[in-house]
Design a protein around this motif. Sequence first.
Motif, mmCIF file in Angstrom:
data_model
loop_
_atom_site.group_PDB
_atom_site.id
_atom_site.type_symbol
_atom_site.label_atom_id
_atom_site.label_comp_id
_atom_site.label_asym_id
_atom_site.label_seq_id
_atom_site.Cartn_x
_atom_site.Cartn_y
_atom_site.Cartn_z
ATOM 1 N N ALA A 1 97.612 86.777 50.217
ATOM 2 C CA ALA A 1 96.987 87.146 48.950
ATOM 3 C C ALA A 1 95.831 88.107 49.175
ATOM 4 O O ALA A 1 95.118 88.011 50.184
ATOM 5 C CB ALA A 1 96.496 85.894 48.232
ATOM 6 N N PHE B 1 90.855 84.047 46.461
ATOM 7 C CA PHE B 1 91.994 83.155 46.673
ATOM 8 C C PHE B 1 91.600 81.686 46.538
ATOM 9 O O PHE B 1 92.338 80.887 45.949
ATOM 10 C CB PHE B 1 92.576 83.438 48.062
ATOM 11 C CG PHE B 1 93.767 82.605 48.431
ATOM 12 C CD1 PHE B 1 93.668 81.628 49.418
ATOM 13 C CD2 PHE B 1 94.996 82.796 47.816
ATOM 14 C CE1 PHE B 1 94.765 80.862 49.781
ATOM 15 C CE2 PHE B 1 96.106 82.039 48.174
ATOM 16 C CZ PHE B 1 95.986 81.068 49.157
ATOM 17 N N TYR C 1 91.863 79.635 43.050
ATOM 18 C CA TYR C 1 93.076 79.560 42.237
ATOM 19 C C TYR C 1 94.091 78.573 42.795
ATOM 20 O O TYR C 1 94.307 78.495 44.002
ATOM 21 C CB TYR C 1 93.755 80.930 42.147
ATOM 22 C CG TYR C 1 93.048 81.898 41.241
ATOM 23 C CD1 TYR C 1 92.003 82.680 41.722
ATOM 24 C CD2 TYR C 1 93.416 82.036 39.903
ATOM 25 C CE1 TYR C 1 91.340 83.570 40.897
ATOM 26 C CE2 TYR C 1 92.755 82.930 39.075
ATOM 27 C CZ TYR C 1 91.728 83.688 39.583
ATOM 28 O OH TYR C 1 91.079 84.575 38.760
ATOM 29 N N MET D 1 97.896 77.697 43.498
ATOM 30 C CA MET D 1 98.983 78.579 43.911
ATOM 31 C C MET D 1 100.301 77.804 43.918
ATOM 32 O O MET D 1 100.327 76.611 44.230
ATOM 33 C CB MET D 1 98.724 79.145 45.300
ATOM 34 C CG MET D 1 97.508 80.047 45.397
ATOM 35 S SD MET D 1 97.651 81.563 44.427
ATOM 36 C CE MET D 1 99.041 82.355 45.227
ATOM 37 N N SER E 1 93.321 74.622 44.233
ATOM 38 C CA SER E 1 92.485 75.603 44.916
ATOM 39 C C SER E 1 91.850 75.082 46.207
ATOM 40 O O SER E 1 91.755 75.802 47.200
ATOM 41 C CB SER E 1 91.399 76.119 43.979
ATOM 42 O OG SER E 1 90.609 75.040 43.489
ATOM 43 N N ARG F 1 100.418 82.963 41.338
ATOM 44 C CA ARG F 1 99.076 82.475 41.067
ATOM 45 C C ARG F 1 99.031 81.846 39.683
ATOM 46 O O ARG F 1 99.593 82.376 38.732
ATOM 47 C CB ARG F 1 98.085 83.643 41.129
ATOM 48 C CG ARG F 1 96.629 83.236 41.040
ATOM 49 C CD ARG F 1 95.721 84.447 41.058
ATOM 50 N NE ARG F 1 95.538 85.003 39.725
ATOM 51 C CZ ARG F 1 94.589 85.885 39.418
ATOM 52 N NH1 ARG F 1 93.763 86.317 40.356
ATOM 53 N NH2 ARG F 1 94.479 86.353 38.189
#
Lengths: 114, 119
Positions: B24, B29, B32, B34, B53, B98
């Motif tokens: 990513a 990153f 978030y 995923m 996250s 995402r």
Amino acid sequence: QSVLTQPPSVSGAPGQRVTISCTGSSSNIGAGYNVHWYQQLPGTAPKLLIYGDNNRPSGVPDRFSGSKSGTSASLAITGLQAEDEADYYCQSYDNSLSGSSRYVFGTGTKVTVL
Amino acid sequence: QVQLVESGGGVVQPGRSLRLSCAASGFIFSTYGMHWVRQAPGKGLEWVAVIWSDGNNKYYTDSVKGRFTVSRDNSKNTLYLQMNSLRAEDTAVYFCAREESGGHEFDYWGQGTLVTVSS
């Protein structure tokens, strides 16, 4: 197996309006969870088209609109264009304890521009 | 700009293992959730797994529970999917995606990597 049901295909002539339905249940759409829509052009990754039932991300034409009522949702495409020919998927969240998936997709609908 | 790039796909025999990666960039990153989503040839989209996250919460679709493990390295901005005991029905393009915070929608997707399980 998909939890959200869509028609396999819809078609329309350029300039026409088409709608795609997405039928869920009381554990997903009917529970108040947002419905989102994705467009997948052939050979590419899905692209977010509508989020939060009826919101368009930046760059998505206002020809695309979403709505929701009860346990169902719909995507409308007005002024159909050749580049709209693609597969469309609805998606939501499911809170069923017996369900196999928390995030659920529709069965997908192929839009054909005649 | 947000970019997600999957790698690690290929042809593998039934019962063997494979690890997918998703690199990513263009966003923070570590803030978030995923996901992995797959699409069998000619079929629709199927949600596979999510990792929050901080990496402390993970959820899977029933068909991969006990066989697949999702993980992340926030220091490397990378998401992983360890797939063990692979079956023919796991054959698919695997996308990482995402999740927009709190909305349950997938706002960015990678290009996908193809996994083929065949003898």
